[in-house]
Design a protein around this motif. Structure first.
Motif, PDB file in Angstrom:
ATOM      1  N   LEU A  83       0.839  -1.195   0.000  1.00  0.00           N
ATOM      2  CA  LEU A  83       0.000   0.000   0.000  1.00  0.00           C
ATOM      3  C   LEU A  83       0.874   1.246   0.000  1.00  0.00           C
ATOM      4  O   LEU A  83       1.714   1.433   0.876  1.00  0.00           O
ATOM      5  CB  LEU A  83      -0.906   0.006   1.236  1.00  0.00           C
ATOM      6  CG  LEU A  83      -1.762   1.259   1.436  1.00  0.00           C
ATOM      7  CD1 LEU A  83      -2.746   1.435   0.287  1.00  0.00           C
ATOM      8  CD2 LEU A  83      -2.502   1.198   2.771  1.00  0.00           C
ATOM      9  N   LYS A  84       0.698   2.079  -1.012  1.00  0.00           N
ATOM     10  CA  LYS A  84       1.351   3.383  -1.065  1.00  0.00           C
ATOM     11  C   LYS A  84       0.293   4.454  -0.867  1.00  0.00           C
ATOM     12  O   LYS A  84      -0.823   4.340  -1.380  1.00  0.00           O
ATOM     13  CB  LYS A  84       2.050   3.588  -2.408  1.00  0.00           C
ATOM     14  CG  LYS A  84       3.246   2.676  -2.641  1.00  0.00           C
ATOM     15  CD  LYS A  84       3.897   2.986  -3.981  1.00  0.00           C
ATOM     16  CE  LYS A  84       5.096   2.097  -4.236  1.00  0.00           C
ATOM     17  NZ  LYS A  84       5.731   2.379  -5.542  1.00  0.00           N
ATOM     18  N   LEU A  85       0.654   5.477  -0.120  1.00  0.00           N
ATOM     19  CA  LEU A  85      -0.280   6.570   0.131  1.00  0.00           C
ATOM     20  C   LEU A  85       0.337   7.893  -0.322  1.00  0.00           C
ATOM     21  O   LEU A  85       1.486   8.173   0.006  1.00  0.00           O
ATOM     22  CB  LEU A  85      -0.625   6.639   1.623  1.00  0.00           C
ATOM     23  CG  LEU A  85      -1.363   5.413   2.172  1.00  0.00           C
ATOM     24  CD1 LEU A  85      -1.519   5.526   3.680  1.00  0.00           C
ATOM     25  CD2 LEU A  85      -2.723   5.261   1.505  1.00  0.00           C
ATOM     26  N   PRO A  86      -0.428   8.713  -1.037  1.00  0.00           N
ATOM     27  CA  PRO A  86      -1.733   8.430  -1.616  1.00  0.00           C
ATOM     28  C   PRO A  86      -1.670   7.215  -2.549  1.00  0.00           C
ATOM     29  O   PRO A  86      -0.615   6.914  -3.082  1.00  0.00           O
ATOM     30  CB  PRO A  86      -2.077   9.707  -2.387  1.00  0.00           C
ATOM     31  CG  PRO A  86      -1.216  10.771  -1.797  1.00  0.00           C
ATOM     32  CD  PRO A  86       0.041  10.078  -1.381  1.00  0.00           C
ATOM     33  N   PRO A  87      -2.801   6.513  -2.753  1.00  0.00           N
ATOM     34  CA  PRO A  87      -2.798   5.260  -3.520  1.00  0.00           C
ATOM     35  C   PRO A  87      -2.248   5.439  -4.934  1.00  0.00           C
ATOM     36  O   PRO A  87      -2.616   6.381  -5.642  1.00  0.00           O
ATOM     37  CB  PRO A  87      -4.279   4.872  -3.550  1.00  0.00           C
ATOM     38  CG  PRO A  87      -4.871   5.542  -2.370  1.00  0.00           C
ATOM     39  CD  PRO A  87      -4.143   6.836  -2.228  1.00  0.00           C
ATOM     40  N   ARG A  88      -1.358   4.522  -5.326  1.00  0.00           N
ATOM     41  CA  ARG A  88      -0.806   4.505  -6.680  1.00  0.00           C
ATOM     42  C   ARG A  88      -0.877   3.095  -7.249  1.00  0.00           C
ATOM     43  O   ARG A  88      -1.630   2.822  -8.177  1.00  0.00           O
ATOM     44  CB  ARG A  88       0.633   5.033  -6.657  1.00  0.00           C
ATOM     45  CG  ARG A  88       0.612   6.499  -6.265  1.00  0.00           C
ATOM     46  CD  ARG A  88       1.874   7.204  -6.045  1.00  0.00           C
ATOM     47  NE  ARG A  88       2.997   6.689  -5.366  1.00  0.00           N
ATOM     48  CZ  ARG A  88       3.221   6.818  -4.046  1.00  0.00           C
ATOM     49  NH1 ARG A  88       2.297   7.361  -3.278  1.00  0.00           N
ATOM     50  NH2 ARG A  88       4.360   6.423  -3.500  1.00  0.00           N
ATOM     51  N   ASP A  89      -0.064   2.163  -6.660  1.00  0.00           N
ATOM     52  CA  ASP A  89      -0.094   0.770  -7.118  1.00  0.00           C
ATOM     53  C   ASP A  89      -1.514   0.218  -7.157  1.00  0.00           C
ATOM     54  O   ASP A  89      -1.944  -0.398  -8.140  1.00  0.00           O
ATOM     55  CB  ASP A  89       0.719  -0.114  -6.172  1.00  0.00           C
ATOM     56  CG  ASP A  89       2.210   0.101  -6.276  1.00  0.00           C
ATOM     57  OD1 ASP A  89       2.610   1.275  -6.304  1.00  0.00           O
ATOM     58  OD2 ASP A  89       2.950  -0.889  -6.323  1.00  0.00           O
ATOM     59  N   SER A  90      -2.227   0.418  -6.056  1.00  0.00           N
ATOM     60  CA  SER A  90      -3.534  -0.213  -5.897  1.00  0.00           C
ATOM     61  C   SER A  90      -4.544   0.301  -6.918  1.00  0.00           C
ATOM     62  O   SER A  90      -5.315  -0.482  -7.490  1.00  0.00           O
ATOM     63  CB  SER A  90      -4.056   0.010  -4.474  1.00  0.00           C
ATOM     64  OG  SER A  90      -3.892   1.364  -4.087  1.00  0.00           O
ATOM     65  N   LEU A  91      -4.547   1.608  -7.166  1.00  0.00           N
ATOM     66  CA  LEU A  91      -5.489   2.152  -8.140  1.00  0.00           C
ATOM     67  C   LEU A  91      -5.085   1.774  -9.566  1.00  0.00           C
ATOM     68  O   LEU A  91      -5.943   1.518 -10.416  1.00  0.00           O
ATOM     69  CB  LEU A  91      -5.583   3.671  -7.991  1.00  0.00           C
ATOM     70  CG  LEU A  91      -6.367   4.171  -6.781  1.00  0.00           C
ATOM     71  CD1 LEU A  91      -6.441   5.693  -6.781  1.00  0.00           C
ATOM     72  CD2 LEU A  91      -7.775   3.584  -6.760  1.00  0.00           C
ATOM     73  N   LYS A  92      -3.771   1.737  -9.836  1.00  0.00           N
ATOM     74  CA  LYS A  92      -3.338   1.330 -11.173  1.00  0.00           C
ATOM     75  C   LYS A  92      -3.673  -0.132 -11.420  1.00  0.00           C
ATOM     76  O   LYS A  92      -4.074  -0.512 -12.523  1.00  0.00           O
ATOM     77  CB  LYS A  92      -1.840   1.565 -11.327  1.00  0.00           C
ATOM     78  CG  LYS A  92      -1.350   1.444 -12.764  1.00  0.00           C
ATOM     79  CD  LYS A  92      -0.017   2.127 -12.948  1.00  0.00           C
ATOM     80  CE  LYS A  92       0.321   2.274 -14.417  1.00  0.00           C
ATOM     81  NZ  LYS A  92       1.490   3.144 -14.638  1.00  0.00           N
ATOM     82  N   LEU A  93      -3.527  -0.959 -10.385  1.00  0.00           N
ATOM     83  CA  LEU A  93      -3.906  -2.362 -10.512  1.00  0.00           C
ATOM     84  C   LEU A  93      -5.399  -2.497 -10.761  1.00  0.00           C
ATOM     85  O   LEU A  93      -5.842  -3.267 -11.620  1.00  0.00           O
ATOM     86  CB  LEU A  93      -3.506  -3.123  -9.249  1.00  0.00           C
ATOM     87  CG  LEU A  93      -3.888  -4.594  -9.195  1.00  0.00           C
ATOM     88  CD1 LEU A  93      -3.219  -5.365 -10.317  1.00  0.00           C
ATOM     89  CD2 LEU A  93      -3.516  -5.190  -7.841  1.00  0.00           C
ATOM     90  N   ALA A  94      -6.203  -1.742 -10.019  1.00  0.00           N
ATOM     91  CA  ALA A  94      -7.651  -1.790 -10.216  1.00  0.00           C
ATOM     92  C   ALA A  94      -8.018  -1.335 -11.627  1.00  0.00           C
ATOM     93  O   ALA A  94      -8.858  -1.960 -12.295  1.00  0.00           O
ATOM     94  CB  ALA A  94      -8.343  -0.913  -9.176  1.00  0.00           C
ATOM     95  N   ALA A  95      -7.380  -0.258 -12.102  1.00  0.00           N
ATOM     96  CA  ALA A  95      -7.663   0.232 -13.451  1.00  0.00           C
ATOM     97  C   ALA A  95      -7.298  -0.813 -14.497  1.00  0.00           C
ATOM     98  O   ALA A  95      -8.016  -1.008 -15.489  1.00  0.00           O
ATOM     99  CB  ALA A  95      -6.896   1.526 -13.703  1.00  0.00           C
TER     100      ALA A  95
END
Length: 452
Positions: A83-95
């Motif tokens: 988890l990186k904050l603000p979200p980066r990995d997680s949102l890119k993975l979701a996209a």
């Protein structure tokens, strides 16, 4: 943790395979209930920003589709990231997963996705089919019993997010909801980090940098802003700037101060400069593209680089024989041969743009030796043609301005140095296909500059 894990690998039901995931999945005829991709890098490496330049074909739209193709009906793909904050990995993975579902014709990707997070990890679940009400209840129960936060599941309420490991706002829930909505493109464009889906043409999953946010991050550097910058990307930019400045001072400036910078020499100098850019653009693009097919950057560099050098050398040797007649510089033999070689480069490259992804997808599961042989066979005709324009240009210039030959070598070397960094930057921003097309434009302009 051998005993703690229950001697897992001694269990007869367990089959252990060591290999690259995309290749293993491609050659597997088995369908699975669960495919898990979990924390494949350390937290320190993930958070340092050095991966921004690394091609990673495990987290692309095409990779996700390959995993989903190998799931049983109702099977689960589970991917865990730091988890990186603000979200980066997680949102890119979701996209990326959402784009993969849409490419498969799924009308409501959000009905097949669930996301939970701890204080330092995020796990995305993608199901081969809609998530049922019973599964939603189990997700909620699992998260609550471990003080995990549910970030997304179908029909989730906003007040269910951000309960245990509290953030200033439910970034993941809001971001995934936006990515699933009609304004997903606008959200990706306005978000302060690059979270657009990764693809095999642009497999830089860890590239989150946006230039427009850079001044803001630098203003916040004393409060942690510097830690949010992908420094690997900026180091590459700095490398390119240094190469351009030093090359200009050490090569272009002395050339301009001499009397050799006549119009004819300027035209021929541009010819060799463009050849340096074009050759390295294609070579760098192939090295990066063949990482997927050969399963490792080291294999790709070794095979592609040696293939280009060997077969370009063969092309250079043959080119001399093609114009080995009287006064080739005056009768147009050189320019005609250059046109033919550039035409060959263009035709082969344009064929390869749609062909290589199809070949890679169908042959990636073959043994290493066979894939290396296929790679060399693909490289050979293109490299052969690419080896001709440079020696032909030297033959031309030796007949009309022999004292300019050292400058031709220098300009070609200057272009080769800057193109290594420039090609990578362009691949990150616009993809390998556009880098190849840019190389063809350079070759085309170069052929027009050659004296007839």
């Amino acid at each position: 943790f051998w005993e703690f894990a229950g001697y897992l690998f001694e269990d007869r039901r367990v089959a252990l395979h060591i290999g690259e995931a995309r290749g293993f999945v491609a050659r597997s005829a088995v369908r699975y209930d669960l495919i898990q991709v979990g924390l494949l890098d350390s937290f320190a490496v993930s958070g340092s920003g050095v991966q921004a330049l690394n091609e990673n074909h495990l987290y692309t739209v095409e990779a996700v589709n390959s995993y989903l193709d190998h799931l049983e009906p109702g099977g689960i793909l589970a991917i865990t990231r730091w988890l990186k904050l603000p979200p980066r990995d997680s949102l890119k993975l979701a996209a990326t997963v959402i784009e993969a579902f849409r490419a498969r014709g799924v009308g409501e990707p959000g009905s097949q996705i669930a996301v939970i997070r701890s204080w330092n990890t995020v796990t995305l679940l993608a199901k081969n089919g809609p998530i049922t009400e019973g599964e939603r209840a189990r997700i909620r129960e699992f998260a609550q019993s471990r003080s995990f936060d549910v970030a997304w599941y179908p029909s989730m309420r906003a007040d269910e997010a951000n309960r245990f490991n509290r953030l200033s706002q439910p970034w993941l829930f809001d971001g995934i909801k936006a990515l699933l909505g009609a304004q997903a493109g606008q959200f990706i464009e306005s978000y302060k980090f690059n979270v657009s889906p990764a693809t095999d043409d642009r497999p830089y999953f860890f590239h989150f940098f946006k230039w427009r946010v850079f001044p803001e991050l630098m203003e916040l550097r004393e409060r942690g802003g510097a830690g949010l910058i992908e420094w690997g990307y900026l180091v590459l930019v700095a490398t390119l700037i240094q190469a351009v400045v030093l090359g200009s001072v050490l090569i272009l400036l002395p050339l301009m101060l001499t009397r050799r910078a006549r119009p004819a020499n300027t035209r021929m100098g541009s010819y060799f400069f463009l050849l340096g850019l074009a050759f390295l653009f294609i070579e760098m693009a192939f090295i990066q593209k063949f990482i997927l097919f050969l399963s490792h950057p080291l294999y790709s560099v070794a095979v592609v680089l040696s293939g280009f050098l060997v077969f370009a050398g063969m092309g250079s040797a043959v080119s001399g024989k093609l114009v080995n007649d009287a006064e080739p510089a005056k009768n147009g033999a050189i320019s005609r041969t250059v046109y033919l070689s550039v035409a060959g480069i263009a035709v082969i490259s344009l064929v390869y743009i749609p062909l290589l992804p199809l070949l890679f997808n169908s042959l990636i599961g073959l043994a290493d030796g066979i894939r290396i042989g296929v790679s060399i066979a693909l490289i050979a005709p293109l490299a052969f043609c690419m080896g001709m324009p440079f020696p032909l240009g030297l033959k031309q210039i030796s007949a009309v301005a022999p004292d300019f030959i050292p400058w031709a070598w220098a300009l070609n070397g200057f272009a080769s140095v800057i193109s290594a960094a420039l090609a990578t930057l362009l691949a990150i921003e616009i993809g390998f296909t556009m880098v190849l097309l840019a190389a063809l434009v350079f070759y085309g302009f170069a052929s027009l500059l050659l004296e007839r």
